[in-house]
Design a protein around this motif. Sequence first.
Motif, PDB file in Angstrom:
ATOM      1  N   GLY A 180      23.965   3.388   2.627  1.00 52.67           N
ATOM      2  CA  GLY A 180      23.324   3.049   1.359  1.00 52.67           C
ATOM      3  C   GLY A 180      22.459   1.809   1.426  1.00 52.67           C
ATOM      4  N   LYS A 181      21.889   1.527   2.594  1.00 56.16           N
ATOM      5  CA  LYS A 181      21.081   0.321   2.755  1.00 56.16           C
ATOM      6  C   LYS A 181      19.589   0.625   2.746  1.00 56.16           C
ATOM      7  CE  LYS A 181      24.498  -2.385   5.302  1.00 56.16           C
ATOM      8  NZ  LYS A 181      24.778  -3.164   6.514  1.00 56.16           N
ATOM      9  N   LEU A 182      18.811  -0.391   2.366  1.00 54.01           N
ATOM     10  CA  LEU A 182      17.351  -0.331   2.394  1.00 54.01           C
ATOM     11  C   LEU A 182      16.797   0.828   1.567  1.00 54.01           C
ATOM     12  CD1 LEU A 182      16.915  -0.991   6.228  1.00 54.01           C
ATOM     13  CD2 LEU A 182      16.464  -2.617   4.398  1.00 54.01           C
ATOM     14  N   ASN A 184      15.834   0.610  -1.587  1.00 53.13           N
ATOM     15  CA  ASN A 184      14.959   0.149  -2.676  1.00 53.13           C
ATOM     16  C   ASN A 184      13.805  -0.685  -2.114  1.00 53.13           C
ATOM     17  OD1 ASN A 184      16.355  -2.086  -1.871  1.00 53.13           O
ATOM     18  ND2 ASN A 184      17.083  -2.671  -3.896  1.00 53.13           N
ATOM     19  N   CYS A 185      13.305  -0.256  -0.938  1.00 54.31           N
ATOM     20  CA  CYS A 185      12.257  -1.010  -0.248  1.00 54.31           C
ATOM     21  C   CYS A 185      11.018  -0.141  -0.043  1.00 54.31           C
ATOM     22  CB  CYS A 185      12.758  -1.506   1.112  1.00 54.31           C
ATOM     23  SG  CYS A 185      14.219  -2.562   1.028  1.00 54.31           S
ATOM     24  N   LEU A 186       9.902  -0.812   0.135  1.00 47.40           N
ATOM     25  CA  LEU A 186       8.632  -0.148   0.383  1.00 47.40           C
ATOM     26  C   LEU A 186       7.939  -0.902   1.510  1.00 47.40           C
ATOM     27  CD1 LEU A 186       6.842   2.151  -0.817  1.00 47.40           C
ATOM     28  CD2 LEU A 186       5.784   0.412  -2.264  1.00 47.40           C
ATOM     29  N   ALA A 187       7.204  -0.187   2.366  1.00 47.33           N
ATOM     30  CA  ALA A 187       6.569  -0.819   3.515  1.00 47.33           C
ATOM     31  C   ALA A 187       5.057  -0.817   3.396  1.00 47.33           C
ATOM     32  CB  ALA A 187       6.972  -0.097   4.805  1.00 47.33           C
ATOM     33  N   VAL A 188       4.458  -1.932   3.816  1.00 47.65           N
ATOM     34  CA  VAL A 188       3.010  -2.016   4.029  1.00 47.65           C
ATOM     35  C   VAL A 188       2.807  -2.034   5.535  1.00 47.65           C
ATOM     36  CG1 VAL A 188       0.921  -3.370   3.712  1.00 47.65           C
ATOM     37  CG2 VAL A 188       2.642  -3.307   1.893  1.00 47.65           C
ATOM     38  N   CYS A 189       2.147  -1.020   6.079  1.00 48.73           N
ATOM     39  CA  CYS A 189       2.043  -0.864   7.529  1.00 48.73           C
ATOM     40  C   CYS A 189       0.637  -1.182   8.022  1.00 48.73           C
ATOM     41  CB  CYS A 189       2.397   0.565   7.929  1.00 48.73           C
ATOM     42  SG  CYS A 189       4.082   1.042   7.538  1.00 48.73           S
ATOM     43  N   ASP A 190       0.561  -2.135   8.923  1.00 46.50           N
ATOM     44  CA  ASP A 190      -0.692  -2.427   9.609  1.00 46.50           C
ATOM     45  C   ASP A 190      -0.751  -1.529  10.848  1.00 46.50           C
ATOM     46  OD1 ASP A 190      -2.927  -3.425  10.802  1.00 46.50           O
ATOM     47  OD2 ASP A 190      -2.320  -5.520  10.754  1.00 46.50           O
ATOM     48  N   SER A 217      13.952   5.296   0.868  1.00 41.05           N
ATOM     49  CA  SER A 217      13.635   4.967  -0.521  1.00 41.05           C
ATOM     50  C   SER A 217      14.043   6.112  -1.447  1.00 41.05           C
ATOM     51  CB  SER A 217      12.133   4.689  -0.682  1.00 41.05           C
ATOM     52  OG  SER A 217      11.753   3.573   0.077  1.00 41.05           O
ATOM     53  N   GLU A 218      14.193   5.783  -2.725  1.00 41.96           N
ATOM     54  CA  GLU A 218      14.716   6.750  -3.683  1.00 41.96           C
ATOM     55  C   GLU A 218      13.616   7.298  -4.587  1.00 41.96           C
ATOM     56  OE1 GLU A 218      17.763   4.520  -5.666  1.00 41.96           O
ATOM     57  OE2 GLU A 218      19.250   4.972  -4.123  1.00 41.96           O
ATOM     58  N   ASP A 219      13.842   8.507  -5.091  1.00 46.36           N
ATOM     59  CA  ASP A 219      12.964   9.085  -6.102  1.00 46.36           C
ATOM     60  C   ASP A 219      13.139   8.305  -7.406  1.00 46.36           C
ATOM     61  OD1 ASP A 219      11.815  11.095  -4.594  1.00 46.36           O
ATOM     62  OD2 ASP A 219      13.536  12.423  -4.843  1.00 46.36           O
ATOM     63  N   PRO A 220      12.236   8.392  -8.381  1.00 45.44           N
ATOM     64  CA  PRO A 220      11.147   9.369  -8.426  1.00 45.44           C
ATOM     65  C   PRO A 220       9.828   8.885  -7.845  1.00 45.44           C
ATOM     66  CG  PRO A 220      11.358   8.285 -10.542  1.00 45.44           C
ATOM     67  CD  PRO A 220      12.439   7.717  -9.682  1.00 45.44           C
ATOM     68  N   VAL A 284      11.044  -0.923  -7.129  1.00 47.63           N
ATOM     69  CA  VAL A 284      11.275  -1.310  -5.746  1.00 47.63           C
ATOM     70  C   VAL A 284      11.554  -2.806  -5.703  1.00 47.63           C
ATOM     71  CG1 VAL A 284       8.817  -1.645  -5.297  1.00 47.63           C
ATOM     72  CG2 VAL A 284      10.351  -1.203  -3.404  1.00 47.63           C
ATOM     73  N   LYS A 285      12.549  -3.222  -4.914  1.00 45.33           N
ATOM     74  CA  LYS A 285      12.979  -4.619  -4.911  1.00 45.33           C
ATOM     75  C   LYS A 285      12.294  -5.465  -3.840  1.00 45.33           C
ATOM     76  CE  LYS A 285      15.955  -4.148  -8.254  1.00 45.33           C
ATOM     77  NZ  LYS A 285      15.673  -2.733  -8.597  1.00 45.33           N
ATOM     78  N   LYS A 286      11.983  -4.848  -2.691  1.00 43.70           N
ATOM     79  CA  LYS A 286      11.361  -5.589  -1.598  1.00 43.70           C
ATOM     80  C   LYS A 286      10.191  -4.788  -1.037  1.00 43.70           C
ATOM     81  CE  LYS A 286      15.450  -8.089   0.059  1.00 43.70           C
ATOM     82  NZ  LYS A 286      14.972  -9.435  -0.250  1.00 43.70           N
ATOM     83  N   VAL A 287       9.132  -5.499  -0.717  1.00 47.64           N
ATOM     84  CA  VAL A 287       7.966  -4.898  -0.074  1.00 47.64           C
ATOM     85  C   VAL A 287       7.783  -5.579   1.278  1.00 47.64           C
ATOM     86  CG1 VAL A 287       5.510  -4.435  -0.215  1.00 47.64           C
ATOM     87  CG2 VAL A 287       6.890  -4.440  -2.305  1.00 47.64           C
TER      88      VAL A 287
END
Length: 392
Positions: A180-182, A184-190, A217-220, A284-287
């Motif tokens: 159940g980790k990570l 609520n996160c979203l990634a910015v990828c270079d 990450s979770e829906d929706p 989302v909590k962390k980017v």
Amino acid sequence: MAKKKVVERYEGDQNYQFLHERVSDLFAEKLKSDTEKLKKQDIHEISSTSYFCPSIDSSMERATLLCESVARKIFPRESSPEYQVVSEARYAYRVRDRLRKEVLVPLINALDYFDDSGTKPCAVKKYLEDVKGGHGGGKCNIAAGALLRNDIVGYADDVDVGQVAELQWKAMVMGFKKQGKLNNCLAVCDVSSSSMAGIQNYMDVSVGLGLLLSQLSEDPCWKGKVISFSLNPELHLVGGDDLKSKCEFVRRMDCGGSKIDLHKVFDLILEAAVKGNLKAEQMVKKVFVFTNTCFEVANSGNDNKKSCWESDYKAIRRKFKEKGYEENAVPEIVYWKLDMLVVPRRRPGLAIFGGFSADLLKLFLDNDGQVSPYHVMEWKQPSLPNTIKIWA
């Protein structure tokens, strides 16, 4: 003179002496452990400690004498009769030289050892081949945490072991979902070829971590999505039916140059949240921003003027509040410069750190994305489910 100053401080300052001994203990213990792993050919288990041990003639060594202290602990006088009959200076010289030749150089060479393509560690492919060939009948026992995300991604399109890499990836994602980790996160990828080049193949790191976060990450609104590193960033739903096609999708994202507009990143998140009618707890909590460009350069904008993050963040919070989201709903930016060690530091709504190694990645994953000097100090090795059975 430098050595004399270090010795005087060591002998006259108990706190400094304690710190020096504990740091050299850590280096010595880890280097001995890595040497044993090298003897067993467990190359993918070796840490990056050898990269960061001060070299004999470096300014760091002259200012700390850490290398000498580590050498003495790995090769104490009582470990060899020849050390017991030489002067103190001669003993120190011999063990430093032995540390370099027998420990540091072999470990660094092992970490830098690549296959014929020049980009992918041989030990990784060997592991995947062993998994592929070691279990008849199509039933594979796969260790969920055996490989790094970038290791798996690097072999997603391999003719020989691509299918096994896919299974390895699924096992790894399944393991993290159970924890159940990570989620609520979203990634910015270079993924720009100019900024992400390097012997560590940092583009694979960016792609691997971005895909991992997107699948956890979770829906929706956030599941399966990543953001491109650009002055005009876009929120992408990753296309593709398998790991290979998903990796190709992320690598093809438009990442122009070495700059990013973080205001627009927050705008994309806010727009998606409003459109999806999300509650504050669904935000989302962390980017995480994965790149090789330092924050000051990336956030300077088109005119190269230094941006004041504090002012930027106030404006971002104001936008969120206007849409009904209070301050605790505004995501935190975690800016990860992959190619260089950076002392972790914090600003309002922003955490910056740097460097990449197996240990740092495990720390990141084990602590649900939390990385700070405190977490590094207190960290214990993570534990994923040892084995997950998957039908090939």
